[in-house]
Design a protein around this motif. Structure first.
Motif, PDB file in Angstrom:
ATOM      1  N   GLY A   1       2.359   0.721  -1.374  1.00 13.66           N
ATOM      2  CA  GLY A   1       1.192   0.215  -2.248  1.00 13.66           C
ATOM      3  C   GLY A   1       0.448   0.991  -1.740  1.00 13.66           C
ATOM      4  O   GLY A   1      -1.505   0.562  -2.373  1.00 13.66           O
TER       5      GLY A   1
ATOM      6  N   TRP B   1       6.449  -2.278  -2.246  1.00  8.13           N
ATOM      7  CA  TRP B   1       4.967  -2.447  -2.572  1.00  8.13           C
ATOM      8  C   TRP B   1       4.678  -3.085  -1.902  1.00  8.13           C
ATOM      9  O   TRP B   1       3.366  -3.099  -1.454  1.00  8.13           O
ATOM     10  CB  TRP B   1       5.079  -2.735  -4.167  1.00  8.13           C
ATOM     11  CG  TRP B   1       4.038  -3.131  -4.506  1.00  8.13           C
ATOM     12  CD1 TRP B   1       2.392  -2.512  -4.811  1.00  8.13           C
ATOM     13  CD2 TRP B   1       3.615  -4.729  -5.007  1.00  8.13           C
ATOM     14  NE1 TRP B   1       1.416  -2.958  -5.515  1.00  8.13           N
ATOM     15  CE2 TRP B   1       1.653  -3.809  -5.573  1.00  8.13           C
ATOM     16  CE3 TRP B   1       2.964  -5.525  -4.765  1.00  8.13           C
ATOM     17  CZ2 TRP B   1       1.022  -5.271  -5.869  1.00  8.13           C
ATOM     18  CZ3 TRP B   1       3.189  -6.486  -5.056  1.00  8.13           C
ATOM     19  CH2 TRP B   1       1.929  -6.311  -5.565  1.00  8.13           C
ATOM     20  N   CYS B   2       4.985  -4.486  -1.470  1.00  4.62           N
ATOM     21  CA  CYS B   2       4.034  -5.565  -0.646  1.00  4.62           C
ATOM     22  C   CYS B   2       4.184  -5.254   1.050  1.00  4.62           C
ATOM     23  O   CYS B   2       3.960  -5.266   1.343  1.00  4.62           O
ATOM     24  CB  CYS B   2       4.972  -6.787  -1.207  1.00  4.62           C
ATOM     25  SG  CYS B   2       6.939  -6.610  -0.803  1.00  4.62           S
TER      26      CYS B   2
END
Length: 154
Positions: free
Chosen positions: A32, A26-27
């Motif tokens: 993300g 996600w990061c």
């Protein structure tokens, strides 16, 4: 012209790092970006954003069973890509994929962490790095139509 993604369809973590295609978190990477593209579809209604989100989700499906469990850079966070696309499109295939990631965590995470094959997180009980993310995902899977990525979707 600078491209954010390469042959794999993943998104690079930075312009300087665009040749190092290893992170699907996600990061960092496709997860993300997929969630951001889903938001763009909701705001602008653009089919190109939807296609890009689906393409990013395909990267997550192919490479998103990671060696970490949390929401930020683990399997729990990657499951939310499919939940957000399910909510947006109603396509049951995305729900199936979210359930597949969730079932993997339910069936195997503890065993793999105990064996040292998976990382339980730098902060093992935290929401974004550890087991708290799994718990949050499990709660959201009770009613996937109402699932929300923590601190991102309100």
């Amino acid at each position: 012209m600078y491209e954010w993604y390469g042959e794999s369809g993943n998104y690079s973590t930075s312009e300087e790092d665009r040749k190092r295609d290893v992170l699907v978190h996600w990061c960092h990477g496709a997860p993300g970006i997929a969630l951001t593209l889903v938001k763009a579809v909701k705001v602008f209604g653009d089919k190109e954003f939807l296609e890009a989100a689906i393409n990013a989700a395909e990267v997550v499906w192919n490479r998103g069973l990671l060696k970490r469990v949390g929401i930020c850079h683990g399997i729990s966070g990657n499951a939310y890509v499919f939940l957000s696309l399910y909510q947006l499109t109603g396509n049951i295939e995305f729900l199936y994929k979210a359930k597949a990631f969730t079932c993997f965590l339910l069936d195997r995470a503890h065993k793999h962490i105990s064996a040292g094959e998976m990382h339980g997180g730098d902060s093992p009980h935290s929401m974004f790095e550890g087991m708290g993310g799994i718990a949050y995902l499990f709660l959201d899977m009770i009613d996937p139509s109402k699932a929300r990525f923590p601190a991102y979707e309100l």
